[in-house]
Scaffold this motif. Structure first.
Motif, short mmCIF file in Angstrom:
data_model
loop_
_atom_site.label_atom_id
_atom_site.label_comp_id
_atom_site.label_asym_id
_atom_site.label_seq_id
_atom_site.Cartn_x
_atom_site.Cartn_y
_atom_site.Cartn_z
N ASP A 1 0.83 -1.21 0.00
CA ASP A 1 0.00 0.00 0.00
C ASP A 1 0.86 1.26 0.00
O ASP A 1 1.88 1.31 0.69
CB ASP A 1 -0.90 0.01 1.24
CG ASP A 1 -1.95 -1.09 1.19
OD1 ASP A 1 -2.35 -1.47 0.08
OD2 ASP A 1 -2.38 -1.56 2.27
N GLU B 1 2.52 0.16 4.04
CA GLU B 1 2.84 -1.15 4.62
C GLU B 1 2.78 -2.21 3.53
O GLU B 1 2.25 -1.98 2.44
CB GLU B 1 1.85 -1.51 5.74
CG GLU B 1 0.42 -1.63 5.23
CD GLU B 1 -0.46 -2.53 6.06
OE1 GLU B 1 0.03 -3.26 6.94
OE2 GLU B 1 -1.68 -2.55 5.81
N ASN C 1 1.33 -5.97 3.03
CA ASN C 1 0.45 -6.98 3.62
C ASN C 1 0.78 -8.35 3.05
O ASN C 1 0.78 -8.52 1.83
CB ASN C 1 -1.01 -6.64 3.33
CG ASN C 1 -1.45 -5.39 4.05
OD1 ASN C 1 -1.58 -5.37 5.26
ND2 ASN C 1 -1.65 -4.32 3.29
N GLU D 1 -5.31 5.93 -1.00
CA GLU D 1 -4.19 5.01 -0.76
C GLU D 1 -4.24 3.95 -1.86
O GLU D 1 -5.26 3.29 -2.04
CB GLU D 1 -4.36 4.39 0.64
CG GLU D 1 -3.30 3.39 1.04
CD GLU D 1 -3.46 2.95 2.51
OE1 GLU D 1 -4.26 3.56 3.27
OE2 GLU D 1 -2.79 1.98 2.89
N ARG E 1 -8.06 2.85 -2.37
CA ARG E 1 -9.03 3.07 -1.30
C ARG E 1 -9.04 4.55 -0.97
O ARG E 1 -7.99 5.16 -0.84
CB ARG E 1 -8.68 2.25 -0.05
CG ARG E 1 -9.03 0.76 -0.23
CD ARG E 1 -8.51 -0.07 0.90
NE ARG E 1 -7.07 0.08 1.01
CZ ARG E 1 -6.37 -0.23 2.10
NH1 ARG E 1 -6.98 -0.70 3.16
NH2 ARG E 1 -5.07 -0.08 2.12
#
Ligand code: ADP
Ligand code: MG
Ligand code: MG
Length: 496
Positions: free
Chosen positions: A155, A169, A171, A447, A472
């Motif tokens: 992200d 981060e 994921n 994001e 998002r």
């Protein structure tokens, strides 16, 4: 630019003479001037499209919507139009996706690095310590994962101050919305094909998004590598899951491989690992375990769930993710990687190292007294993060100061539960957010998540690719960005 400042090819119909006189010769698409009737038409089309194409979630007002498919469905929360995003940063995020995949794989093979990096966190955080316990059991047994499947999402936010693409981060477990990423892109493309002339937007500027099929293909290929034609794919699910349709989008595209859905509690009662390493659940051999649960302490309400996690880890099934991949995605590891010289330990290629480092924001451990001092003085420039996933866990603003002061009073140990991160400030723009059939105009920030799939069997890398994306968008007054957590909406991008 990042905001909607796009030239209209055809001006919107004007409502009165005075606005006609005010109109500049080259009109700009301005959300203030959008008439409600036109927006309502877009909203209606978006709602119909979502319903017909399965861009839906369980409706929280309906009691059985998280357990019975087809009962109590609601369109997913979405942005009505794609959000502008500069093409150069989009290319940068796509290019670095396979490099991040490879990095996760390399880290996963360095058990000592994982254990050492998290050794202090272990004392301060029970959840991380339980995960590390499983990891260390696997190390003791010399457990090898020959077939390794990573379905990741990295992200980013575009920092307005420094004009750079910075990673929020990485994921590595239970990345949400690979099913919906493609759908929301196709919804926006469809709206622009119908209304693009009026909006002055070209549907071709919304990049193609293969998230659903690319993740599903990677799972199917992992199943093939495992090479047991009778085995199934198991999705590990939360018992009550209103986001089930996003998951079903993947399962229904794995080329007719049988999929079962089990909670960790069910795996504990129905699961067994046989002498040869085969995992069976309810008597069925499982070749690939895909976790859409197991990333938060809430997923382990009792010892049963931990037993199930350990059982799966001991088996020969392909785990997405393995315990090592899971831990490689923790915030503490992200912070360790940002220290000088650490990336070089895992990546030989200097260009790759440079690409990764370019998108690292400032990251610090709480041992760094200089930074602590600065963060107490200017808490608004930092985000304080515990070792958690799923949104809603971070600390912002004055709470950063308060928590840092509290930790100073209470002693060193609990420090290790957190990291500090430079706060990123993306550009704010006007958007239409659509929830529960109603649109709201609001100031928002976005994001970008870029999916990455990785599959290898021993030395053979079978897949390592950028696998679609998800934007998002959240109202700028909110600190957090989780869609499932109710802070954000699903979105796509409009290249400019
Ligand atoms: P999680 O694993 O819970 O998703 P994140 O690190 O992604 O944790 O943080 C959750 C949300 O908090 C992000 O989606 C983003 O909206 C916000 N956030 C996280 N880090 C930063 C940052 N450095 N600057 C600004 N916002 C951030
Ligand atoms: Mg996360
Ligand atoms: Mg996140």
């Amino acid at each position: 630019s990042f905001i909607f400042h796009l030239n209209l090819r055809k001006p919107a119909p004007l409502r009165c003479a005075s606005s006609l006189m005010m109109e500049s010769p080259k009109p700009i698409l301005d959300f203030e001037k959008f008439d409600d009737g036109f927006v309502q038409k877009l909203v209606y089309d978006a709602l119909v499209w979502s319903s017909l194409h399965g861009l839906v979630v369980g409706d929280k007002t309906h009691q059985r919507s998280g357990t019975v498919p087809g009962v109590g469905m609601m369109h997913a929360p979405i942005a009505l139009l794609p959000t502008p995003f500069p093409e150069s940063y989009w290319n940068q995020a796509c290019e670095v996706a396979p490099v991040f995949n490879e990095l996760v794989d390399r880290i996963s093979l360095d058990g000592k690095f994982i254990q050492d990096s998290l050794s202090r966190t272990k004392k301060a955080d029970v959840f991380t310590s339980r995960l590390l316990e499983i990891h260390s059991k696997m190390l003791e047994r010399n457990k090898r994962e020959d077939i390794r499947l990573g379905l990741h999402r990295s992200d980013y936010m575009l920092d307005e101050e420094t004009k750079s693409l910075l990673q929020i981060e990485m994921n590595t477990i239970s990345c949400s919305f690979p099913g919906f990423g493609r759908l929301v892109t196709e919804l926006h493309q469809s709206l622009l094909r119908s209304h693009g002339d009026h909006l002055g937007l070209d549907s071709e500027r919304v990049p193609r998004n293969g998230s659903t099929f690319q993740f599903a293909d990677a799972m199917a290929k992992a199943w093939l590598e495992y090479n047991n034609p009778r085995a199934v794919v198991m999705v590990v699910v939360q018992p009550d899951e209103r986001n089930m349709y996003d998951q079903h989008w993947l399962s229904s595209n794995t080329h007719n491989i049988v999929t079962i859905r089990k909670s960790l509690a069910e795996v504990e009662t129905e699961g067994r690992v046989h002498e040869d390493g085969t995992l069976t659940v309810g008597g069925q051999a499982v070749s690939v375990v895909y976790y859409r649960s197991g990333y938060t302490p809430r997923d382990y309400p009792s010892e049963s769930e931990w037993n199930a996690r350990l059982l799966i880890e001991q088996s020969s099934a392909v785990k997405c993710p393995s315990i090592a991949y899971h831990l490689a995605g923790t915030k503490k590891i992200q912070q360790e990687l940002a220290k000088p010289g650490v990336l070089e330990r895992f990546m030989d290629n200097k260009d790759d190292v440079a690409k990764l480092r370019k998108c690292f924001a400032g990251l610090w451990s709480l041992d760094d007294s200089e930074i602590i001092k600065k963060a107490i003085e200017k808490p608004e420039l930092f985000v304080m993060k515990p070792q958690r996933e799923g949104g809603g866990n971070n600390i912002y603003g004055d709470d950063v100061r308060e928590n840092l002061l509290r930790l100073q009073r209470e002693g060193e140990e609990e420090n290790a539960a957190y990291i500090l991160m430079q706060r990123i400030f993306p550009k704010v723009s006007n958007v239409f957010l659509l929830r529960d059939g109603v649109y709201h105009k609001d100031q928002a920030i976005s994001e970008l998540g870029v999916y990455g799939a990785y599959l290898r069997n021993k030395e053979r890398v079978i897949i390592n690719e950028q696998s679609g994306y998800l934007m998002r968008t959240k109202v700028s007054s909110s600190d957090e960005g989780g869609v499932a957590a109710g802070y954000a909406v699903l979105d796509s991008i409009y290249l400019n």
